[in-house]
Design an enzyme around this catalytic site. Structure first.
Site, PDB file in Angstrom:
ATOM      1  N   SER A   1      42.204  -8.116  23.388  1.00  0.00           N
ATOM      2  CA  SER A   1      41.209  -8.558  24.364  1.00  0.00           C
ATOM      3  C   SER A   1      40.226  -7.428  24.705  1.00  0.00           C
ATOM      4  O   SER A   1      39.530  -6.930  23.817  1.00  0.00           O
ATOM      5  CB  SER A   1      41.909  -9.106  25.610  1.00  0.00           C
ATOM      6  OG  SER A   1      41.055  -9.924  26.370  1.00  0.00           O
TER       7      SER A   1
ATOM      8  N   ASP B   1      42.545 -15.614  23.043  1.00  0.00           N
ATOM      9  CA  ASP B   1      42.960 -14.293  23.535  1.00  0.00           C
ATOM     10  C   ASP B   1      44.352 -13.880  23.053  1.00  0.00           C
ATOM     11  O   ASP B   1      45.330 -14.604  23.233  1.00  0.00           O
ATOM     12  CB  ASP B   1      42.940 -14.321  25.065  1.00  0.00           C
ATOM     13  CG  ASP B   1      42.906 -12.938  25.685  1.00  0.00           C
ATOM     14  OD1 ASP B   1      43.746 -12.100  25.320  1.00  0.00           O
ATOM     15  OD2 ASP B   1      42.026 -12.692  26.515  1.00  0.00           O
TER      16      ASP B   1
END
Length: 270
Positions: free
Chosen positions: A45, A156
């Site tokens: 991320s 993610d």
């Protein structure tokens, strides 16, 4: 003694955490000031975004300024507007200015973690196209549209692996972990937004705790977990907190001090 025997391979792993990931830049700045360099980098991320820039040889201060000048935060900050999810596709316009097309063109080997939505499993990328995996790794569910790669949808990486340390362990002699989601104890929580955000960070931290033990050193600024994922106005403060935490660790952690000493000696001996 061969040239290879003089090399101490130091790895860097960075967690996700939205805007809190700016702390990684402060951490790395302090480590660079000690003369350290990295042989391999991994991230999820926000850690993937920062990692891609670091792996391409940019200095932390330059990266921070680039994020500000190009308004990267504008593309990763959710805006309530109409219906449907937001898209991260436009970030490729900005990434193309600073990053190569493939992992192989980076100056430092780099690994990105993303979640394969259809197969419900973690995926690690370290070769081939670079930009799409970085986008996928930072594609927060329910905020951004999933990123499609080779017919699969990715979101993610923090869902399944917010701290991808195992993927670099075999290639490193010493691993430094940078985490940006520390939560301090509080007596009460007010507002549904704060309850949700704190609950998410608690969940992330619980899955990360065992992974921290795989690192030689963990640098984790205190209290960053209470900062909202998209609190862009705290950017400079977050950077400074990361820098100060790393300086403190360098000063007080014997294992890190010894690693820095050994690294410098081996570099001089080359």
């Amino acid at each position: 003694m061969t040239h290879e025997q003089y090399i101490m391979k130091i790895g860097l792993v960075m967690s996700g955490g939205g805007i809190r990931g700016i702390a990684h830049l402060g951490v790395v700045k302090a480590l660079y000031e000690e003369g350290l360099t990295f042989s391999k980098i991994s991230g999820t991320s926000a850690g993937a975004i920062v990692g891609a820039f670091l792996a391409n040889g940019y200095q932390p201060d330059f990266i921070l300024n680039a994020f500000k000048v190009t308004s990267l935060f504008r593309y990763i900050k959710p805006v309530i507007k109409g219906f449907g999810l937001l898209s991260l596709q436009n970030t490729s316009i900005l990434y193309d200015q600073f990053l190569p097309a493939t992992f192989e063109e980076l100056k430092i080997p780099f690994v990105v973690a993303a979640t394969d939505l259809g197969n419900a499993r973690i995926a690690y990328f370290s070769s081939g196209k670079l930009i799409a995996p970085v986008q996928a790794s930072s594609c927060i569910p329910a905020v951004f549209k999933p990123i499609e790669m080779d017919g699969k949808l990715y979101v993610d990486g923090g869902i399944l692996d917010n701290f991808p340390v195992e993927v670099i362990m075999d290639d490193c002699d010493f691993i430094i972990g940078s985490c940006c989601n520390h939560l301090e104890k509080i007596d009460s929580v007010t507002g549904i937004k704060n309850i949700i955000e704190r609950s998410v960070v608690i969940s992330l931290n619980s899955r990360t705790e065992s992974k921290k033990r795989l690192c030689n050193v963990i640098i984790e600024p205190k209290g960053l977990g209470s900062i909202s994922l998209f609190h862009v106005k705290r950017t400079d403060d977050i950077f400074e907190q990361g820098y100060k935490a790393a300086k403190e660790e360098i000063k007080n952690n014997p294992e890190l001090k010894e690693a820095i000493k050994n690294f410098k000696e081996l570099q001089l001996a080359k």
